[in-house]
Scaffold this motif. Sequence first.
Motif, PDB file in Angstrom:
ATOM      1  N   LEU A   1     -34.884 140.771 -93.550  1.00  0.00           N
ATOM      2  CA  LEU A   1     -36.277 140.329 -94.140  1.00  0.00           C
ATOM      3  C   LEU A   1     -36.082 140.218 -95.719  1.00  0.00           C
ATOM      4  O   LEU A   1     -36.384 139.645 -96.648  1.00  0.00           O
ATOM      5  N   LEU A   2     -35.106 141.410 -96.195  1.00  0.00           N
ATOM      6  CA  LEU A   2     -34.925 141.747 -97.733  1.00  0.00           C
ATOM      7  C   LEU A   2     -34.206 140.485 -98.081  1.00  0.00           C
ATOM      8  O   LEU A   2     -34.567 139.654 -99.191  1.00  0.00           O
ATOM      9  N   ASN A   3     -32.956 140.142 -97.541  1.00  0.00           N
ATOM     10  CA  ASN A   3     -32.431 138.895 -97.824  1.00  0.00           C
ATOM     11  C   ASN A   3     -33.148 137.767 -97.860  1.00  0.00           C
ATOM     12  O   ASN A   3     -33.133 136.747 -98.681  1.00  0.00           O
ATOM     13  N   TYR A   4     -34.080 137.584 -96.762  1.00  0.00           N
ATOM     14  CA  TYR A   4     -34.765 136.234 -96.833  1.00  0.00           C
ATOM     15  C   TYR A   4     -35.855 136.220 -97.775  1.00  0.00           C
ATOM     16  O   TYR A   4     -36.061 135.093 -98.275  1.00  0.00           O
ATOM     17  N   GLU A   5     -36.435 137.230 -98.101  1.00  0.00           N
ATOM     18  CA  GLU A   5     -37.257 137.314 -99.342  1.00  0.00           C
ATOM     19  C   GLU A   5     -36.744 137.010-100.675  1.00  0.00           C
ATOM     20  O   GLU A   5     -37.286 136.427-101.411  1.00  0.00           O
TER      21      GLU A   5
ATOM     22  N   GLU B   1     -25.065 133.060-100.676  1.00  0.00           N
ATOM     23  CA  GLU B   1     -24.854 133.944-101.681  1.00  0.00           C
ATOM     24  C   GLU B   1     -25.751 135.363-100.915  1.00  0.00           C
ATOM     25  O   GLU B   1     -25.408 136.400-101.271  1.00  0.00           O
ATOM     26  N   ASN B   2     -26.585 134.938-100.328  1.00  0.00           N
ATOM     27  CA  ASN B   2     -27.482 136.024 -99.748  1.00  0.00           C
ATOM     28  C   ASN B   2     -26.948 136.106 -98.121  1.00  0.00           C
ATOM     29  O   ASN B   2     -27.635 137.138 -97.655  1.00  0.00           O
ATOM     30  N   GLY B   3     -25.783 135.716 -97.878  1.00  0.00           N
ATOM     31  CA  GLY B   3     -25.177 136.028 -96.518  1.00  0.00           C
ATOM     32  C   GLY B   3     -25.985 135.305 -95.365  1.00  0.00           C
ATOM     33  O   GLY B   3     -25.788 136.093 -94.388  1.00  0.00           O
ATOM     34  N   VAL B   4     -26.714 134.331 -95.717  1.00  0.00           N
ATOM     35  CA  VAL B   4     -27.427 133.668 -94.458  1.00  0.00           C
ATOM     36  C   VAL B   4     -27.118 132.429 -94.236  1.00  0.00           C
ATOM     37  O   VAL B   4     -26.908 131.713 -95.071  1.00  0.00           O
TER      38      VAL B   4
ATOM     39  N   THR C   1     -32.769 129.425 -89.875  1.00  0.00           N
ATOM     40  CA  THR C   1     -31.768 130.336 -90.009  1.00  0.00           C
ATOM     41  C   THR C   1     -31.107 130.912 -88.848  1.00  0.00           C
ATOM     42  O   THR C   1     -31.847 131.004 -87.877  1.00  0.00           O
ATOM     43  N   HIS C   2     -30.011 131.466 -88.933  1.00  0.00           N
ATOM     44  CA  HIS C   2     -29.379 132.364 -87.970  1.00  0.00           C
ATOM     45  C   HIS C   2     -30.054 133.786 -88.331  1.00  0.00           C
ATOM     46  O   HIS C   2     -31.106 133.681 -89.527  1.00  0.00           O
TER      47      HIS C   2
END
Lengths: 431, 431
Positions: free
Chosen positions: B401-405, B371-374, B396-397
């Motif tokens: 940082l925003l998505n990861y957090e 969902e967060n594109g990761v 992860t690929h």
Amino acid sequence: METISIGLLGLGTVGTGVVKIIENHQDKIMHQIGCPVKVKKILVKNIDKDRDVSIATDMLTTNPDEILNDPEIDVIIEVMGGVEETKKKLLHALENRKHVVTANKDLMAVHGAKLLQVASDNNCDLFYEASVAGGIPIIRGLVDGLASDHITKMMGIVNGTTNFILTKMTKQGKAYEEVLEEAQRLGFAESDPTSDVEGLDAARKMTILATLGFSMNISLEDVKVEGITKVTEEDIQYGKQLGYTMKLIGFAHRQDEKVEVSVQPAFLIDSHPLAAVNNEFNAVYVYGEAVGETMFYGPGAGSMPTATAVVSDLVNVLKNMRLGVNGKTATSPQFKKNLKKPDEMYSKYFLRLQVEDAVGVFAEITSIFSENGVSFEKILQLPVKEKGMAEIVLITHHASLLNYENILIQLRDLSSVRTVKSSYRVEGGTK
Amino acid sequence: METISIGLLGLGTVGTGVVKIIENHQDKIMHQIGCPVKVKKILVKNIDKDRDVSIATDMLTTNPDEILNDPEIDVIIEVMGGVEETKKKLLHALENRKHVVTANKDLMAVHGAKLLQVASDNNCDLFYEASVAGGIPIIRGLVDGLASDHITKMMGIVNGTTNFILTKMTKQGKAYEEVLEEAQRLGFAESDPTSDVEGLDAARKMTILATLGFSMNISLEDVKVEGITKVTEEDIQYGKQLGYTMKLIGFAHRQDEKVEVSVQPAFLIDSHPLAAVNNEFNAVYVYGEAVGETMFYGPGAGSMPTATAVVSDLVNVLKNMRLGVNGKTATSPQFKKNLKKPDEMYSKYFLRLQVEDAVGVFAEITSIFSENGVSFEKILQLPVKEKGMAEIVLITHHASLLNYENILIQLRDLSSVRTVKSSYRVEGGTK
């Protein structure tokens, strides 16, 4: 604002890289030196050749005098290669008071002292950072960074082709010839690889490094050279078992103001920082009395790394022009050349023998070592396929080259020793 | 022949090293600059203290003005440490037109821009090579050696204490606290190790490197800092299994003229040249668009390496004096500071979760990532001792940082996720 004009000798891959960097980094260069820089004229062999960079045809010439005698040109960048003819051109340029930047290790190894003298006589800069390990600012490191230290040892992996070959032999267990072919296919080795695999290229670079690091006029003839063509995958595997990695190493040692410089395949203990330098990468390890161990790592060749080093030198020439101090920043060698004799060169050695598997043979061999005052760090005896034979791998403690060569002569005379299969210098390990 | 006089602020181990090098290498220094150099006066706290070097008592003073106002003193060497009081002294020195060499990273990280401006206003040199990774001429490498390149990435192991601790944890499988004690016993860690283990020391050095390498006024507050106190031996072993080595890395990235600077424990792929930098050694890896990968390796601290760097700077000040070009060789930053936002900072991540071992949990977790594109590079599911629980290690690929957090927040909200055990940045590996 005045524009500084550059004359370029040679437009191969490095020359093309230089043109591109000067164009693409115009802002950065202007920020550092305060005025624009342009390449005015370029010496080429063939004006009509297709090129990877768009250059107006009227910038190209086949006549060097159009560049060397042009009063508007302030700096000559030499990236054409060659020794004797190129030397004449650069002497001509320096006598016309043009600063010179060169990437030519062959030229600097043979005629560096003469060229630097003429540059100094004419208040010109002659910079050659790109001549050794293109991508690593090692020359500036030796001249400026370690200026106040006493450097006693330099060890260099300064040839990308041989490092690529030895890495593949080590990691994939392949034979020399097979890997050489692969390297040629990938463009890491020339179709005539002699200068690389016989160690000559590395020797030229070590000549330049030793001259700078030891402040002594070392010449190419002073460098003892051995290439990698006789290295076998078996040797490499035996070394591996004992915790050593095979590399083609340029050694430059100084002790009590006496020096030795050589290039040879050698076993490094696996924990040595140079042992982890793989593939086509280069590195120069420097030991200074005060600083201890340092290492400079990077791409040794390649057109863009070399072009980067050339343009860095150019920027330094231009900074000196702005400050009015060209030709005053180099110092001539401080010491008279003083080479070690074989009884003064100490090293450890790896030695592989095929011997008769009989009572008393081992004692016979070891007694030759002890008669010559040499003891062992490691001994490995291995069975071989052939009946009645055994293989012995020895690593000695430090021995003088004179003693070690005596040992080799005496071993070859022993009837119980079938062959001395291989012998390498060893660096690192228990003291 | 005139003698050049030096004033020394501080006579600890580095100061003592400086005195010794200037004495022992007087010939070499004279050869380079053409006249003798002597230390005239030294600022100390206590004149009567026993010292490791024989110095006439009348050379010592407890009054800084005796040095800063002495018209005979040309160069001040500052090796006393401290920030605010020391800044005042150096401003005073520069205003009195004395050149300054400092080894003080704390000072340069906080007040470097101001001090360099005052130096330039007074035509004085202010050199600080020793402030980052004492034994490695990295600052000169960035300023001169890579002058014409566009540096996009720097990664530094710039703190010897933490590298020593992480190396021991990795090689010997010991816990953080145990190794810290050992490091303290061996003198590789201070009795109060906070500044090292919390990453502050490394952050100061990265501030200096990023300012130079990116030609942008980076300040200490711009550096996101995380130390190594939460790193567990378990994390290190999981990384090892996946082919990664844990190091405390200072990252400085530039893309499209936006930069990010951080210090954090991170996993490097084993083949990365920094992964082989062990024990108390330091190294700075630099990626330039033209040159590609280079690395500078050496002792990061220690009194003699630092003293060597200080004296190298001194020699460069003295060369500039001889040439009459002091205060003209530095350039002010070229670019305005432009920091990346969290949605512009991309990296791979290592994430270790403890989850319920039930049907659908894995899908629940992975859907949060998608969902967060990761997406993932590697997933490892492991049994744990506790019944009904499982441990998942993910790499992860590249993710912002925003998505990861966001992912971390959502994972912590999941009832099936017991704990997020650890999370680290990852560098290298398949693209």
